[in-house]
Write an enzyme that holds these catalytic residues in place. Structure first.
Site, mmCIF file in Angstrom:
data_model
loop_
_atom_site.group_PDB
_atom_site.id
_atom_site.type_symbol
_atom_site.label_atom_id
_atom_site.label_comp_id
_atom_site.label_asym_id
_atom_site.label_seq_id
_atom_site.Cartn_x
_atom_site.Cartn_y
_atom_site.Cartn_z
ATOM 1 N N HIS A 30 52.454 48.200 57.371
ATOM 2 C CA HIS A 30 50.884 48.316 57.286
ATOM 3 C C HIS A 30 50.369 47.103 56.771
ATOM 4 C CE1 HIS A 30 51.361 52.693 57.612
ATOM 5 N NE2 HIS A 30 52.292 52.538 56.617
ATOM 6 N N LYS B 235 53.309 33.611 24.991
ATOM 7 C CA LYS B 235 53.827 34.813 24.592
ATOM 8 C C LYS B 235 52.597 35.501 23.734
ATOM 9 C CE LYS B 235 57.676 37.049 24.437
ATOM 10 N NZ LYS B 235 58.601 37.191 25.743
ATOM 11 N N TRP C 122 47.379 27.722 22.655
ATOM 12 C CA TRP C 122 47.136 28.116 24.140
ATOM 13 C C TRP C 122 45.905 28.234 24.215
ATOM 14 C CZ3 TRP C 122 45.440 32.406 27.005
ATOM 15 C CH2 TRP C 122 45.993 32.461 28.244
ATOM 16 N N CYS D 5 49.208 31.256 20.851
ATOM 17 C CA CYS D 5 49.024 30.262 19.447
ATOM 18 C C CYS D 5 49.934 30.596 18.287
ATOM 19 C CB CYS D 5 47.645 30.470 18.931
ATOM 20 S SG CYS D 5 46.311 29.835 20.349
HETATM 21 C C1 F6R Z 1 56.012 38.652 31.901
HETATM 22 C C2 F6R Z 1 55.454 38.886 30.434
HETATM 23 C C3 F6R Z 1 53.968 39.402 30.286
HETATM 24 C C4 F6R Z 1 53.722 40.505 29.191
HETATM 25 C C5 F6R Z 1 52.572 40.777 29.285
HETATM 26 C C6 F6R Z 1 52.122 41.886 28.210
HETATM 27 O O1 F6R Z 1 57.324 38.015 31.507
HETATM 28 O O2 F6R Z 1 55.887 38.542 29.380
HETATM 29 O O3 F6R Z 1 53.487 39.876 31.706
HETATM 30 O O4 F6R Z 1 54.712 41.607 29.846
HETATM 31 O O5 F6R Z 1 51.718 39.721 28.736
HETATM 32 O O6 F6R Z 1 52.535 41.495 26.818
HETATM 33 P P1 F6R Z 1 52.851 42.563 25.644
HETATM 34 O O7 F6R Z 1 54.211 43.413 26.218
HETATM 35 O O8 F6R Z 1 53.252 41.863 24.714
HETATM 36 O O9 F6R Z 1 51.739 43.557 25.578
#
Ligand code: F6R
Length: 613
Positions: A509, A608, A73, A2
């Protein structure tokens, strides 16, 4: 996740700037978007499912010099116009990031008091709580302070009041907010990306701070203090950012993800620079590291997603270079289980954003159970994890706009290699020869990565070959297994092709049963100690008619692996090979998504920075 953006200006139309800024924040969430503003004395609100773009038509009919906006989001409540921010209670409009704990309780009480709800969000609860508080407070700032004293959660909040079109009020309670100061306009955003096109004079709000924003002016209350800060105290808080609008621009690239892949030599060099000049000095991680590092007997790494895979690689480095037993765990699992923490355990959190709630909570859990020190590897300056840790090292990836992490991952790996060496040095476990050898590897790394971009053409051909794949398998062994896992995550995230990763030795496995002439298998075959073992595993695949794609730096002919597609990357036989082998798997995922026409920078359902569970 967001994005919040707000602005108040001295009589000029701020709406185009607001929409542009919100677009910069879309990578944090893009299910829906909305803005509210005061135009000719009336509050107007425009909301839409989908992108900020969908607000532009209607917004172009108005002018306003005070406005708030949000990209969402979905967490509480599905993706709908009703759930999109801003949310309203009478004369108040609010946008909000994060979560309000036990919001259902507040909601029940507010309904009994006669408040009507049109959405399923916790934000609307906050709007009504604020309105309720205005009824027994002299001004809005007092009402805001009353509400933040009664609700718990991690959130950031921005409020606009139709009764006072000269001010906006903002508060940060565990989620980031940044003020931007320009002559006649004041901005606030959850992310620097929205503000930088307008000004580089910034103030990062700290936990509990409240601000009344006016056009070109602010009243700043530090951590709910009654008194406003003096102009001198405010000027001491101002930081001048060196981030430029050009750095946020996509340039000649088709996608931010591709741009960010190609930025890796530069940002890795920046991340390694000080470590090279200071020869892995523990002080790189802050003053406290000098006394804490020699006491570390165990390490517990906590992280999510891509950052977790960086942690898996780090385990190999820390155990082999610093000889410190290291465990790695996914934060969302760790935080809810009984943990046994050995004496002398240091927590290492890895996070691009520094605000991933699961990692913040996992770290607290470890601290409550006896961890004696904490260290954060983080990309976003002054975010929660580095701020609340004893030691920290910032990666220098810069803003990562593509939702799929690329340069953040390889700079994390660089920082973790530095950590392994700094720990070894502080505990007297590294001789001069090894130290010089590792420094030299770091110096050479950016150029080697630049060289590994030679695989771009083949990666693009492989992307096309994956066009109709339903499912894929990524294989690696040892320190390269986490890179196979990262490759599989990248592929599923942006191309929506199912991908699974397996340590190559585990195939027999179970997963070997999946292999047939339809199944693409992407294998990492670096020329390391496990080379022959992996080669034998790949024969098992070929014997089952699997479609094999091999990424290797081997000069040894692989004629025995008949029918396999082979990508040769520059010789990577050094401790840093996991970083180098990341480049091809990033590019394969990129081209597979490109050929399928997917929205590479904004994959469906993702965002993100995950500030909720
Ligand atoms: C995948 C990706 C996510 C982040 C995860 C952790 O490309 O970006 O898997 O790595 O959400 O986020 P951070 O690193 O900000 O704690």
């Amino acid at each position: 996740m967001c994005g919040i953006f707000g602005a108040i200006s001295d009589n000029h139309n701020i709406l185009p700037t607001l929409l542009n800024g919100l677009e910069q924040l879309e990578y944090r969430g893009y299910d829906s978007a909305g803005i509210a503003f005061i135009s000719n004395g009336r509050t107007e609100r425009i909301r839409a499912v989908g992108r900020v773009e969908n607000l532009r038509n209607e917004a172009s009919r108005y002018q306003g010099s005070i406005a708030i906006g949000h990209t969402r989001w979905a967490t509480h409540g599905g993706v709908s116009v009703e759930n999109a921010h801003p949310h309203q209670s009478h004369h108040l409009m609010i946008v909000h990031n994060g979560i309000i704990d036990a919001y259902e309780e507040h909601k029940k009480r507010l309904i009994q008091k006669g408040y009507a709800f049109e959405s399923e969000t916790d934000t609307e609860v906050l709007a009504h709580l604020l309105h309720e508080a205005t009824l027994n407070n002299a001004d809005l700032i007092s009402a805001v302070k009353q509400v933040i004293a009664t609700v718990t959660g991690n959130y950031a909040l921005l409020v606009m009041d139709q009764n006072d079109p000269t001010s906006l009020i903002a508060t940060a309670q565990g989620c980031p907010l940044i003020l931007g100061l320009k002559d006649d306009t004041t901005f606030i955003a959850s992310d620097i990306a929205a503000i930088i096109p307008e000004t580089n004079r910034l103030i990062y709000l700290e936990q509990g701070d409240c601000v009344i924003m006016q056009a070109g002016n602010i009243a700043y209350f530090s951590n709910q203090a009654e008194q406003v800060l003096s102009p001198i105290a405010i000027s001491e808080k101002i930081q001048i950012s060196d981030l430029s609008i050009e750095k946020l621009d996509i340039g000649h690239y088709t996608h931010f993800m591709l741009k960010e892949i190609f930025e890796q030599p530069h940002v890795i060099e920046k991340t390694a620079l000080k470590a090279i000049t200071q020869q892995f000095d523990p002080e790189l991680f802050g003053e406290k590291a000098v006394t804490l590092f020699p006491q570390v007997k165990h390490i517990q790494i906590l992280a999510c997603g891509t950052s977790y895979f960086a942690g898996m690689v780090a385990k190999y480095w820390i155990e082999s270079i610093a000889k410190i037993p290291t465990h790695v765990e996914i934060s969302s699992e760790y935080r809810y289980r009984e943990v046994l923490i050995e004496d002398g355990t240091m927590i290492v959190t890895i996070s691009q954003s520094g605000e991933t709630l699961d990692t913040i909570e996992a770290k607290k859990h470890a601290e409550e159970n006896g961890a004696f020190a904490s260290l954060a590897i983080c990309n976003v300056k002054e975010s929660v994890l580095p701020r609340t840790s004893d030691c920290r090292l910032y990666t220098e990836a810069g803003i990562e706009v593509g939702v799929a992490s690329t340069k953040a991952f390889t700079t994390q790996l660089t920082a973790l290699f530095i950590l392994a060496n700094a720990l070894a040095k502080s505990q007297g476990k590294m001789d001069e020869t090894t130290l010089s050898k590792h420094l030299q590897m770091l110096r050479e790394l950016p150029a080697m990565i630049a060289q590994s971009f030679n695989c771009q053409e083949i990666a693009s051909q492989w992307g096309t070959l994956l066009l109709n794949a339903k499912s894929t398998l990524y294989l690696g062994r040892g320190i390269h297994f986490p890179i196979a896992a990262e490759g599989a995550l990248k592929l599923k995230e942006i191309s929506y092709i199912h991908a699974e990763s397996y340590p190559a030795g585990e195939l027999k496995h179970g997963p070997l049963a999946l292999v047939d002439d339809q199944m693409p298998i992407i294998a990492l075959l670096p020329h390391d100690d496990l080379f022959e073992k992996v080669r034998a595993n790949l024969h098992e695949v070929l014997a089952r008619k699997g479609k094999l794609f091999i990424i290797t730096d081997s000069k040894v002919p692989l004629d025995d692996l008949k029918g396999a597609h082979i990508m040769h990357v520059p010789e990577v036989s050094c401790a840093l090979s996991p970083i180098l082998l990341t480049i091809p798997v990033q590019l394969i995922a990129y081209y597979a998504a490109l050929v399928r026409g997917e929205d590479i920078d904004k994959p469906r359902n993702l965002a993100k920075s995950l500030t909720v569970e």
